[in-house]
Design a protein around this motif. Structure first.
Motif, PDB file in Angstrom:
ATOM      1  N   GLY A   1      66.971  27.521  29.543  1.00  0.00           N
ATOM      2  CA  GLY A   1      66.435  26.182  29.810  1.00  0.00           C
ATOM      3  C   GLY A   1      65.844  25.536  28.572  1.00  0.00           C
ATOM      4  O   GLY A   1      65.994  24.324  28.363  1.00  0.00           O
TER       5      GLY A   1
ATOM      6  N   ALA B   1      67.866  20.408  34.941  1.00  0.00           N
ATOM      7  CA  ALA B   1      67.631  21.103  36.207  1.00  0.00           C
ATOM      8  C   ALA B   1      68.954  21.397  36.909  1.00  0.00           C
ATOM      9  O   ALA B   1      69.155  22.489  37.444  1.00  0.00           O
ATOM     10  CB  ALA B   1      66.713  20.269  37.108  1.00  0.00           C
TER      11      ALA B   1
ATOM     12  N   TRP C   1      59.914  23.206  44.677  1.00  0.00           N
ATOM     13  CA  TRP C   1      60.484  22.010  44.064  1.00  0.00           C
ATOM     14  C   TRP C   1      59.553  20.813  44.182  1.00  0.00           C
ATOM     15  O   TRP C   1      59.416  20.024  43.261  1.00  0.00           O
ATOM     16  CB  TRP C   1      61.868  21.689  44.640  1.00  0.00           C
TER      17      TRP C   1
ATOM     18  N   ALA D   1      56.267  26.018  39.013  1.00  0.00           N
ATOM     19  CA  ALA D   1      57.677  26.068  39.428  1.00  0.00           C
ATOM     20  C   ALA D   1      57.899  27.082  40.541  1.00  0.00           C
ATOM     21  O   ALA D   1      58.810  27.898  40.486  1.00  0.00           O
ATOM     22  CB  ALA D   1      58.574  26.344  38.225  1.00  0.00           C
TER      23      ALA D   1
ATOM     24  N   SER E   1      62.931  20.640  34.311  1.00  0.00           N
ATOM     25  CA  SER E   1      64.113  21.513  34.231  1.00  0.00           C
ATOM     26  C   SER E   1      64.066  22.627  35.273  1.00  0.00           C
ATOM     27  O   SER E   1      65.100  23.192  35.627  1.00  0.00           O
ATOM     28  CB  SER E   1      64.210  22.140  32.835  1.00  0.00           C
ATOM     29  N   TYR E   2      62.895  22.942  35.787  1.00  0.00           N
ATOM     30  CA  TYR E   2      62.722  24.060  36.723  1.00  0.00           C
ATOM     31  C   TYR E   2      62.487  23.593  38.153  1.00  0.00           C
ATOM     32  O   TYR E   2      61.888  24.297  38.954  1.00  0.00           O
ATOM     33  CB  TYR E   2      61.608  24.996  36.216  1.00  0.00           C
TER      34      TYR E   2
ATOM     35  N   GLU F   1      64.046  29.432  39.543  1.00  0.00           N
ATOM     36  CA  GLU F   1      62.837  30.229  39.323  1.00  0.00           C
ATOM     37  C   GLU F   1      62.696  30.548  37.835  1.00  0.00           C
ATOM     38  O   GLU F   1      63.676  30.864  37.164  1.00  0.00           O
ATOM     39  CB  GLU F   1      62.978  31.536  40.117  1.00  0.00           C
ATOM     40  N   PRO F   2      61.471  30.464  37.314  1.00  0.00           N
ATOM     41  CA  PRO F   2      61.296  30.818  35.904  1.00  0.00           C
ATOM     42  C   PRO F   2      61.350  32.331  35.694  1.00  0.00           C
ATOM     43  O   PRO F   2      60.536  33.072  36.224  1.00  0.00           O
ATOM     44  CB  PRO F   2      59.912  30.257  35.562  1.00  0.00           C
TER      45      PRO F   2
ATOM     46  N   THR G   1      66.044  32.369  32.416  1.00  0.00           N
ATOM     47  CA  THR G   1      66.112  30.934  32.681  1.00  0.00           C
ATOM     48  C   THR G   1      65.214  30.152  31.725  1.00  0.00           C
ATOM     49  O   THR G   1      65.553  29.034  31.341  1.00  0.00           O
ATOM     50  CB  THR G   1      65.748  30.592  34.138  1.00  0.00           C
ATOM     51  N   LEU G   2      64.074  30.741  31.341  1.00  0.00           N
ATOM     52  CA  LEU G   2      63.198  30.064  30.387  1.00  0.00           C
ATOM     53  C   LEU G   2      63.880  29.892  29.032  1.00  0.00           C
ATOM     54  O   LEU G   2      63.784  28.836  28.402  1.00  0.00           O
ATOM     55  CB  LEU G   2      61.878  30.819  30.214  1.00  0.00           C
TER      56      LEU G   2
ATOM     57  N   LEU H   1      70.811  24.147  34.892  1.00  0.00           N
ATOM     58  CA  LEU H   1      70.267  25.480  35.177  1.00  0.00           C
ATOM     59  C   LEU H   1      70.633  25.935  36.585  1.00  0.00           C
ATOM     60  O   LEU H   1      70.952  27.110  36.801  1.00  0.00           O
ATOM     61  CB  LEU H   1      68.743  25.488  34.995  1.00  0.00           C
TER      62      LEU H   1
ATOM     63  N   VAL I   1      55.377  25.643  33.721  1.00  0.00           N
ATOM     64  CA  VAL I   1      56.515  26.112  34.517  1.00  0.00           C
ATOM     65  C   VAL I   1      56.113  27.350  35.315  1.00  0.00           C
ATOM     66  O   VAL I   1      56.383  27.448  36.511  1.00  0.00           O
ATOM     67  CB  VAL I   1      57.745  26.386  33.618  1.00  0.00           C
TER      68      VAL I   1
END
Length: 143
Positions: free
Chosen positions: A96, A135, A38, A35, A82-83, A87-88, A92-93, A138, A31
């Protein structure tokens, strides 16, 4: 041999407790690296899907099991997908990870349908769908 190594996430999936969660954690470095766009996530995910179908199909055939528990390449794929739209970051990590594991464990409609695909596709596709649903989850939470 290579197929088993890949399918089990370098044998991380053989840990006795929470192999799916450990496999999901394998997705974190991917990720961070991919990531950024897209289309890059989708390109790497496609390659990972094909690699996962090949590797998990081998393990399925070898063991005569439909979805061996130690096969975790599908969790890596789902977490990466999922990403696609976010943005990671640490936040969000973490979110997610939790939402993906929930989707992967509960397998709500339509995720469960994809388990019925043959061989390695059944292993990989349900987590790919869970990752794409995640995705959107999130995206909804962080945009």
């Amino acid at each position: 041999m290579w197929q088993e190594l890949i399918a089990t996430g370098f044998y991380l999936g053989r840990f006795r407790y929470a192999p799916g969660s450990l496999g999901t954690l394998l997705g974190v470095p991917l990720v961070y690296v991919f990531a950024v766009k897209w289309w890059l996530v989708l390109f790497v995910a496609l390659l990972l899907y094909l690699l996962g179908v090949w590797a998990s199909g081998y393990v399925i055939e070898m063991r005569k099991e439909k979805d061996p528990e130690d096969v975790v390449i599908d969790e890596v794929l789902g977490y990466l997908l999922s990403y696609t739209f976010v943005e990671p970051t640490f936040k969000t990590l973490l979110v997610g990870f939790l939402t993906f594991r929930l989707l992967d464990i509960l397998k709500p409609y339509p995720i469960k349908l994809f388990e019925n695909l043959p061989n390695g596709h059944g292993v990989m596709a349900d987590d790919a769908v869970a990752g794409m649903i995640n995705a959107f989850v999130l995206f909804s939470l962080f945009h």
